[in-house]
Write an enzyme that holds these catalytic residues in place. Structure first.
Site, PDB file in Angstrom:
ATOM      1  N   ARG A 103     -24.379   2.398  -5.157  1.00 50.97           N
ATOM      2  CA  ARG A 103     -24.919   3.718  -4.789  1.00 50.97           C
ATOM      3  C   ARG A 103     -24.867   3.897  -3.279  1.00 50.97           C
ATOM      4  O   ARG A 103     -24.525   4.957  -2.764  1.00 50.97           O
ATOM      5  CB  ARG A 103     -26.352   3.911  -5.305  1.00 50.97           C
ATOM      6  CG  ARG A 103     -27.006   5.175  -4.741  1.00 50.97           C
ATOM      7  CD  ARG A 103     -28.193   5.686  -5.551  1.00 50.97           C
ATOM      8  NE  ARG A 103     -29.081   4.629  -5.994  1.00 50.97           N
ATOM      9  CZ  ARG A 103     -29.939   3.948  -5.196  1.00 50.97           C
ATOM     10  NH1 ARG A 103     -30.020   4.231  -3.908  1.00 50.97           N
ATOM     11  NH2 ARG A 103     -30.697   3.004  -5.696  1.00 50.97           N
TER      12      ARG A 103
ATOM     13  N   TYR B 216     -19.693  31.049  -4.277  1.00 50.57           N
ATOM     14  CA  TYR B 216     -19.437  30.460  -5.599  1.00 50.57           C
ATOM     15  C   TYR B 216     -20.674  30.614  -6.509  1.00 50.57           C
ATOM     16  O   TYR B 216     -21.808  30.388  -6.050  1.00 50.57           O
ATOM     17  CB  TYR B 216     -19.074  28.976  -5.424  1.00 50.57           C
ATOM     18  CG  TYR B 216     -18.879  28.248  -6.714  1.00 50.57           C
ATOM     19  CD1 TYR B 216     -17.758  28.470  -7.495  1.00 50.57           C
ATOM     20  CD2 TYR B 216     -19.833  27.348  -7.173  1.00 50.57           C
ATOM     21  CE1 TYR B 216     -17.584  27.807  -8.697  1.00 50.57           C
ATOM     22  CE2 TYR B 216     -19.662  26.677  -8.376  1.00 50.57           C
ATOM     23  CZ  TYR B 216     -18.535  26.912  -9.134  1.00 50.57           C
ATOM     24  OH  TYR B 216     -18.372  26.253 -10.321  1.00 50.57           O
TER      25      TYR B 216
ATOM     26  N   ASP C 113     -17.785  25.818   2.996  1.00 48.08           N
ATOM     27  CA  ASP C 113     -17.176  25.377   1.741  1.00 48.08           C
ATOM     28  C   ASP C 113     -15.676  25.664   1.883  1.00 48.08           C
ATOM     29  O   ASP C 113     -15.252  26.818   1.886  1.00 48.08           O
ATOM     30  CB  ASP C 113     -17.794  26.154   0.567  1.00 48.08           C
ATOM     31  CG  ASP C 113     -17.215  25.739  -0.787  1.00 48.08           C
ATOM     32  OD1 ASP C 113     -16.062  25.269  -0.833  1.00 48.08           O
ATOM     33  OD2 ASP C 113     -17.912  25.919  -1.812  1.00 48.08           O
TER      34      ASP C 113
ATOM     35  N   LYS D 204     -10.927  20.863  -7.475  1.00 45.99           N
ATOM     36  CA  LYS D 204      -9.908  21.910  -7.414  1.00 45.99           C
ATOM     37  C   LYS D 204      -8.628  21.370  -6.755  1.00 45.99           C
ATOM     38  O   LYS D 204      -8.038  20.451  -7.243  1.00 45.99           O
ATOM     39  CB  LYS D 204     -10.483  23.127  -6.691  1.00 45.99           C
ATOM     40  CG  LYS D 204     -11.909  23.506  -7.127  1.00 45.99           C
ATOM     41  CD  LYS D 204     -12.012  23.949  -8.572  1.00 45.99           C
ATOM     42  CE  LYS D 204     -13.439  24.034  -9.098  1.00 45.99           C
ATOM     43  NZ  LYS D 204     -14.353  24.843  -8.298  1.00 45.99           N
TER      44      LYS D 204
HETATM   45  C1  LIG Z   1     -15.762  24.902  -8.214  1.00 47.30           C
HETATM   46  C2  LIG Z   1     -16.386  25.245  -6.928  1.00 47.30           C
HETATM   47  C3  LIG Z   1     -17.601  24.664  -6.543  1.00 47.30           C
HETATM   48  C4  LIG Z   1     -18.372  23.709  -7.439  1.00 47.30           C
HETATM   49  O1  LIG Z   1     -17.683  22.521  -7.627  1.00 47.30           O
HETATM   50  P1  LIG Z   1     -17.822  21.595  -8.942  1.00 47.30           P
HETATM   51  O2  LIG Z   1     -16.870  20.494  -8.662  1.00 47.30           O
HETATM   52  O3  LIG Z   1     -17.447  22.444 -10.118  1.00 47.30           O
HETATM   53  O4  LIG Z   1     -19.244  21.156  -9.014  1.00 47.30           O
HETATM   54  C5  LIG Z   1     -18.087  24.982  -5.298  1.00 47.30           C
HETATM   55  N1  LIG Z   1     -17.453  25.828  -4.477  1.00 47.30           N
HETATM   56  C6  LIG Z   1     -16.295  26.426  -4.823  1.00 47.30           C
HETATM   57  C7  LIG Z   1     -15.640  27.362  -3.878  1.00 47.30           C
HETATM   58  C8  LIG Z   1     -15.731  26.150  -6.058  1.00 47.30           C
HETATM   59  O5  LIG Z   1     -14.581  26.753  -6.411  1.00 47.30           O
END
Ligand SMILES: *Cc1c(COP(=O)(O)O)cnc(C)c1O
Length: 387
Positions: free
Chosen positions: A54, A106, A178, A203
């Protein structure tokens, strides 16, 4: 100075030679998967580098070093999902704090801020960040952070990262971006002055729709220390197998992004020329409101195109007619993914809030994969003509 200055390698070379790509012990061409929860103390007076997974695992460490190199920060952190990265980072805030956030953030981040962090007395103001004055006007005595998502999702609105980050620093606020949609291949917020960069690595970074993961990178040692403390304290870490799989995917990030972006530009142009589409959103289109800022802070436009087919009924018919793209939540993979934000990523947003934010009933989001673009267009053309 005598001798030669050390020449810095280019981004695509760093993707392959990030420093930890070869196993030091054996020379193996990929980092081993250290599937271990704990580590033996050969000498109690001289503990091993990692003592419990962890707190630190060598495979995860390689991934964390990798993303830090790519984003140009001091230290990286890997989490079980993008939301784990986001929620853990937001635990840098305390009860009574206020945060300013991109309006069409998001859906999961919106839910976290509006329904969960509110219970901890952390207050959010959502702002249309295409207008920096609105961000500045949202400042309160208890504001502690500014959270940007650019391009935003799904209408691809652009925030000026350098301007907002500089303002945040001036006001003593933490700035967070982000960077999921652009990835460090196209956009490196830390170089633009941002304190913390976040990713849903599920992604584009992972790129194959086969691993769920999140990443964070800190600009300074002090922020890294704080992030390490909350990551270990909350235990939201990524496992060794998924850390390995993510690195496997990240090595081809440059090739995948470049290919998908060429196709995304063609798709956006093709949709714009049609008479049966109400609107097309893509930062590379000449009439996209944020195009100038995008070109200032990023070296590309990305691989996501959103478009409005006129009505929810037509959107749903089209989703049942397309043959090539995956009809699914998510984006950023080798296969194209067609999403319907009102019923998928933004379903947790109340309909009236969605409408306010331009997420209309006819809006679809196309994440362009690696298929031949002519085949994708032919498939979409048939679906549009019959829907
Ligand atoms: C998918 C996404 C998230 C969340 O990510 P997860 O891996 O699904 O928890 C956050 N920000 C953006 C822009 C996203 O496309």
């Amino acid at each position: 100075m005598s001798g030669q200055e050390k020449r810095e390698t280019k981004f695509e070379t760093k993707l392959i030679h990030f420093g930890g790509e070869v196993d030091e012990a054996t020379g193996a061409s990929s980092v081993p998967i250290y599937q271990a929860s704990t580590f033996h103390h050969h000498d109690i007076f001289n503990p091993p580098q990692h003592d419990y997974s962890r707190s630190g695992n060598p495979t995860r460490q390689a991934l964390e070093d990798y993303i830090a190199v790519l984003e140009g920060g001091v230290q990286g952190f890997a989490f079980a999902s993008g939301m784990a990265a986001i929620s853990t980072t937001l635990m840098l805030l305390s009860a009574g704090d206020h945060i300013i956030v991109t309006e069409d953030v998001y859906g999961g981040t919106y839910r976290l801020l509006s329904n969960i962090l509110t219970r901890m007395n952390i207050e959010t103001t959502f702002v249309d960040m295409t207008q920096p004055e609105l961000v500045k006007a949202a400042l309160k005595a208890n504001t502690k952070a500014v959270y940007m998502e650019t391009p935003s999702n799904p209408t691809l609105k652009i925030t000026d990262i350098a301007e907002i980050s500089a303002w945040a620093r001036d006001k003593g606020l933490l700035s967070i971006v982000d960077n999921t949609f652009m990835t460090p291949y196209y956009q490196r917020p830390i170089e633009l002055g941002t304190d913390i960069v976040l990713h849903s690595a599920t992604k584009f970074l992972g790129g194959h729709s086969d691993v769920l993961a999140g990443l964070a990178v800190a600009r300074t040692d002090e922020l890294a220390r704080q992030l390490k403390y909350v990551q270990n304290g909350l235990g939201t870490v990524l496992g060794a197998q998924d850390s390995w799989l993510l690195m496997r995917g990240m090595k081809t990030l440059g090739a995948r992004m470049a290919h998908s972006e060429i196709s995304a530009r063609k798709l956006a142009d093709w949709l714009s020329r049609r008479g049966d589409i109400d609107a097309v959103f893509y930062p590379g289109l000449a009439n996209h409101p944020g195009r100038e800022v995008q070109e200032k802070q990023s070296t590309g436009y990305g691989a996501v195109v959103s478009f409005d087919v006129g009505s929810g009924e037509r959107a749903k018919r089209l989703l049942n007619l397309v043959k090539l793209p995956l009809v699914a939540v998510s984006l950023g993979a080798v296969e194209s993914i067609l999403s319907y934000p009102p019923m998928m990523s933004h379903a947790s947003m109340p309909p009236e809030v969605r409408a306010e934010r331009g997420i209309t009933d006819g809006l679809l989001r196309f994440s362009v994969g690696l298929e031949d673009i002519d085949d994708l267009l032919a498939d979409l053309d048939e679906a549009l003509r019959n829907s």
